[in-house]
Design a protein around this motif. Structure first.
Motif, short mmCIF file in Angstrom:
data_model
loop_
_atom_site.label_atom_id
_atom_site.label_comp_id
_atom_site.label_asym_id
_atom_site.label_seq_id
_atom_site.Cartn_x
_atom_site.Cartn_y
_atom_site.Cartn_z
N ASP A 1 0.84 -1.19 0.00
CA ASP A 1 0.00 0.00 0.00
C ASP A 1 0.89 1.25 0.00
O ASP A 1 1.90 1.32 0.71
CB ASP A 1 -0.89 -0.01 1.24
CG ASP A 1 -1.98 1.05 1.17
OD1 ASP A 1 -3.13 0.70 0.88
OD2 ASP A 1 -1.67 2.24 1.42
N THR A 2 0.50 2.24 -0.81
CA THR A 2 1.30 3.45 -0.95
C THR A 2 1.09 4.45 0.17
O THR A 2 1.73 5.51 0.19
CB THR A 2 0.98 4.14 -2.28
OG1 THR A 2 -0.42 4.43 -2.33
CG2 THR A 2 1.36 3.24 -3.44
N GLY A 3 0.21 4.14 1.12
CA GLY A 3 -0.05 5.05 2.23
C GLY A 3 -1.49 5.47 2.35
O GLY A 3 -1.92 5.99 3.39
N SER A 4 -2.29 5.22 1.32
CA SER A 4 -3.70 5.62 1.36
C SER A 4 -4.53 4.67 2.21
O SER A 4 -5.58 5.05 2.72
CB SER A 4 -4.26 5.66 -0.06
OG SER A 4 -4.28 4.35 -0.63
N LYS B 1 -7.30 -2.16 2.90
CA LYS B 1 -8.74 -2.36 3.08
C LYS B 1 -9.27 -3.37 2.07
O LYS B 1 -10.13 -4.21 2.39
CB LYS B 1 -9.46 -1.01 2.92
CG LYS B 1 -10.93 -1.06 3.25
CD LYS B 1 -11.17 -1.33 4.73
CE LYS B 1 -12.64 -1.27 5.07
NZ LYS B 1 -12.88 -1.57 6.51
N TRP B 2 -8.76 -3.31 0.85
CA TRP B 2 -9.17 -4.25 -0.19
C TRP B 2 -8.82 -5.68 0.19
O TRP B 2 -9.63 -6.60 0.04
CB TRP B 2 -8.50 -3.84 -1.50
CG TRP B 2 -8.89 -4.65 -2.70
CD1 TRP B 2 -10.05 -4.57 -3.41
CD2 TRP B 2 -8.09 -5.65 -3.34
NE1 TRP B 2 -10.03 -5.46 -4.45
CE2 TRP B 2 -8.84 -6.14 -4.44
CE3 TRP B 2 -6.82 -6.18 -3.10
CZ2 TRP B 2 -8.36 -7.13 -5.28
CZ3 TRP B 2 -6.35 -7.16 -3.94
CH2 TRP B 2 -7.11 -7.63 -5.01
N MET C 1 -11.26 -9.23 1.58
CA MET C 1 -11.17 -10.61 1.09
C MET C 1 -10.78 -11.59 2.19
O MET C 1 -10.48 -12.75 1.91
CB MET C 1 -10.17 -10.69 -0.06
CG MET C 1 -10.69 -10.09 -1.35
SD MET C 1 -9.75 -10.58 -2.80
CE MET C 1 -8.18 -9.79 -2.46
N GLY C 2 -10.76 -11.12 3.44
CA GLY C 2 -10.52 -12.02 4.56
C GLY C 2 -9.11 -12.07 5.09
O GLY C 2 -8.80 -12.90 5.96
N PHE C 3 -8.23 -11.17 4.62
CA PHE C 3 -6.85 -11.16 5.11
C PHE C 3 -6.72 -10.20 6.29
O PHE C 3 -7.43 -9.20 6.38
CB PHE C 3 -5.89 -10.75 3.98
CG PHE C 3 -5.74 -11.81 2.93
CD1 PHE C 3 -4.75 -12.77 3.04
CD2 PHE C 3 -6.60 -11.86 1.84
CE1 PHE C 3 -4.61 -13.76 2.07
CE2 PHE C 3 -6.47 -12.84 0.87
CZ PHE C 3 -5.47 -13.80 0.98
N MET D 1 0.52 -9.67 5.67
CA MET D 1 -0.88 -10.00 5.89
C MET D 1 -1.05 -11.50 5.68
O MET D 1 -0.30 -12.14 4.93
CB MET D 1 -1.80 -9.23 4.95
CG MET D 1 -1.69 -7.72 5.07
SD MET D 1 -2.94 -6.80 4.13
CE MET D 1 -4.40 -7.09 5.13
N ILE D 2 -2.04 -12.08 6.34
CA ILE D 2 -2.28 -13.52 6.23
C ILE D 2 -3.77 -13.77 6.22
O ILE D 2 -4.55 -13.00 6.81
CB ILE D 2 -1.61 -14.29 7.40
CG1 ILE D 2 -1.54 -15.78 7.09
CG2 ILE D 2 -2.29 -14.01 8.73
CD1 ILE D 2 -0.63 -16.56 8.02
#
Length: 637
Positions: free
Chosen positions: A548-551, A556-557, A561-563, A578-579
């Motif tokens: 993520d670039t910081g936003s 969140k995306w 999806m459950g991560f 993330m897992i």
């Protein structure tokens, strides 16, 4: 004769042996690790299962001492243990070393076996500062080490330093030392310890002085280690000898170890001094060039360029990339995941480790033919110590020959042709990525899953996943994270494999989609198809590092999806990991679908694993071709 003895479990007295040379606080810190990894030094980590493995390693050294002192069947014994130990001191770990097995074996021989004179010899390429510290407090130990200096850990460079008890010797060699110099200083070490008439000789046997080793700049060959142990056997024909493994980080270490065994198996081997005469015409003669690297990722050196990849390894590449020897920041974008440099103007990608080059910088090809086939540039490993670059003479000649072959003639026509080719390359890539029909397939072999998007004959995107191979150690530490983040701390809910009784976790390591294709949802399709393939191969969880670039939108995306984000302190070095759990496609088939417009031109072939017998056979064939360098990662399933 070699008598192999396999250790079934650690000895009951292994921990007591460690406590003779280490503080209780240091041992308890390693013993009480419960989750993830803990950093003990700049390059030294432990996990919850480390302590048990370290006790087993120490047990090997103790068994080796017992073998030569009590059982009396053999005069020489080897402890084939990992990790190394000679940098570990009483209260700290360092240099990949957590506990000092050699020092603990010496203390065991003194305090338990009642010996009064122990000699410790060390031919590892680094100075054993941990053993030296132990010798400074134990007068019954004599320590002598041959090693490169100056070199990490920065000790042992004074040949006149005998320590406070006058019981240790440093025999440093210069950078680039050949076998002859190393053996000369090794003979001084043997003579120093021989004068003390030891009752037991313990040897820290490191094989990182080999010319192929990335951490030391000596130039020993595997055969040189036969002469090292030959001198040892000749000097102590009737003294019990224990040898244990220390460092050694090249593929030649196994061959060097095999050579070191020969003098103990064949008493007819004699020293041949003529084999160490300097051959001034040898192609292995080193060429030493000097430059200042500073903090740049790449610098020009004559006709050569030096590239620094994401892991700190330094490579030499022929001078076509990049122009004028600029640092990578001025040339393009350095991707630490796939270790490639992308030139901004033409989109040319250079893969640091393999030398593969894709795009307009592929010179000396027919016009536009470079668009269809990748080119490989010559690459060689070089070493840099204190701003001095050392490269083997044969590699230097090969790279310069490649440079001369690829260099453009100094006339305006080749340059014009080259620039036009670059513009055409970038334009064609964008057209294909944005509008051409795309075929998405997934290939899998043991250890790698790769989902690829192809437009025309151009790869416009991929997602690469690493999967544990058969025989890899279980990832027990990850189970704590999975239970805490995904199952509310309930270990019983973890979906574990039947073989190693822990969760099977696939690791996403690289993803790329051409910028012109990113509005076509290729990234989402590649991600979900890779997840589906991993799930069908039996992996119930996936871990990756978000970019993520910081936003916060990308995180969140993934969360949708459950991560879940892994706490930074849970997996040191993966502070943005993330897992998540991979849904069963039979129970949740809609999860792997991606809504596309009716007029889309994207063809998806989901991965279907072969039968067990075919998979085992193809894995065997794949590993064989992988060894030969013939496997094609882009092959479809």
């Amino acid at each position: 004769e070699i008598q192999w003895q396999i250790l079934d479990q650690s000895r009951p007295d292994a921990e007591a042996a460690l406590r003779r040379v280490h503080d209780d606080a240091h041992i308890q810190r390693v013993k009480e690790i419960r989750l993830g990894r803990e950093k003990l030094g700049p390059d030294t980590y432990v996990i919850p299962s480390s302590f048990g493995a370290l006790l087993e390693a120490q047990s090997l050294w103790l068994d080796a001492v017992d073998e030569v002192l009590e059982r009396g069947r053999y005069n020489t014994s080897w402890a084939l243990s990992r990790p190394p130990g000679h940098h570990a001191s009483r209260g700290s770990a360092d240099g990949f070393c957590i506990f000092n097995f050699c020092a603990a074996a010496a203390a065991y021989a003194i305090q338990v076996k009642g010996l009064e004179r122990i000699a410790i010899l060390d031919f590892d390429g680094h100075h054993g500062n941990g053993i030296a510290a132990y010798a400074d407090e134990e007068s019954r130990v004599t320590y002598a080490s041959v090693h490169q200096a100056p070199l990490w850990p920065g000790t042992g460079d004074d040949a006149n330093d005998r320590g406070p008890l006058s019981n240790r010797l440093s025999a440093p060699v210069s950078r680039g030392a050949q076998g002859k110099e190393y053996l000369k200083r090794w003979a001084e070490c043997i003579s120093f310890t021989q004068s003390k008439n030891p009752q037991l000789v313990i040897v820290s046997a490191g094989f990182d002085a080999l010319s192929a080793d990335p951490l030391v700049q000596c130039q020993l060959k595997p055969i040189d280690f036969m002469y090292i142990t030959l001198q040892l056997r000749t000097a102590f024909p009737h003294t019990p000898i224990v040898l244990g493994l220390e460092g050694g980080y090249s593929n030649d270490a196994g061959l060097a170890f095999a050579q070191s065994l020969r003098p103990f198996l064949d008493s007819t081997i004699q020293h041949n001094s003529t084999s160490f005469k300097k051959n001034t015409n040898s192609i292995n003669k080193d060429v030493v060039l000097t430059t200042t690297l500073q903090d740049k990722s790449l610098i020009r050196l004559g006709k050569l360029c030096l590239c620094l990849d994401a892991t700190g390894n330094i490579h030499a590449v022929c001078g076509r990339l990049p122009p004028l020897g600029l640092p990578t920041a001025a040339f393009g974008v350095f991707d630490p995941q796939v270790r490639s440099i992308t030139e901004c103007g033409t989109g040319t990608r250079f893969y640091v480790e393999t030398g593969e080059l894709r795009g307009a910088w592929c010179s000396k090809r027919p016009f536009l033919s470079i668009l269809f086939r990748p080119r490989r540039m010559a690459v060689a490993q070089v070493s840099v110590v204190e701003n001095t670059v050392t490269i083997a003479h044969k590699d230097f000649q090969r790279l310069n020959a490649e440079f001369d072959r690829l260099s453009l003639k100094k006339s305006w026509k080749p340059y014009k042709k080259f620039l036009l080719t670059g513009v055409a390359s970038r334009y064609r890539t964008d057209i294909l990525a944005a509008s051409a029909p795309v075929t998405i397939t997934t290939s899998a072999r043991e250890g790698i899953v790769k989902t690829t998007a192809i437009a025309g004959n151009l790869q416009v995107g991929y997602y690469l996943v690493r999967t544990p191979r058969r025989g890899d150690p279980p990832t027990i530490a990850t189970d704590f994270i999975i239970a805490d983040l995904l199952h509310n701390g309930n270990f019983e809910q973890i979906d574990k494999s039947h073989s190693d009784k822990c969760a099977r976790v696939a690791v996403g390591v690289a993803v790329f989609v051409e910028p012109a294709a990113r509005k076509r949802k290729l990234g989402l399709i590649l991600f979900k198809q890779a997840m589906l393939a991993c799930r069908r191969l039996g992996f119930k969880y996936m871990l990756f590092v978000e970019r993520d670039t910081g936003s916060g939108r990308l995180v969140k995306w993934y969360e949708n999806m459950g991560f879940s984000k892994i706490p930074p302190d849970a997996l040191p070095g993966l502070d943005r990991a993330m897992i998540g759990q991979l849904p069963d496609p039979d129970l949740e088939p809609d999860f792997y679908d991606v809504p596309l417009p009716d007029d889309h031109d994207i063809s998806i072939t989901p991965y279907t694993p072969p039968s067990t017998f075919i998979w085992s056979f193809t894995s065997l064939i794949g590993n064989f071709f992988d060894f030969l360098g013939l496997w094609d990662d882009t092959a479809s399933s």
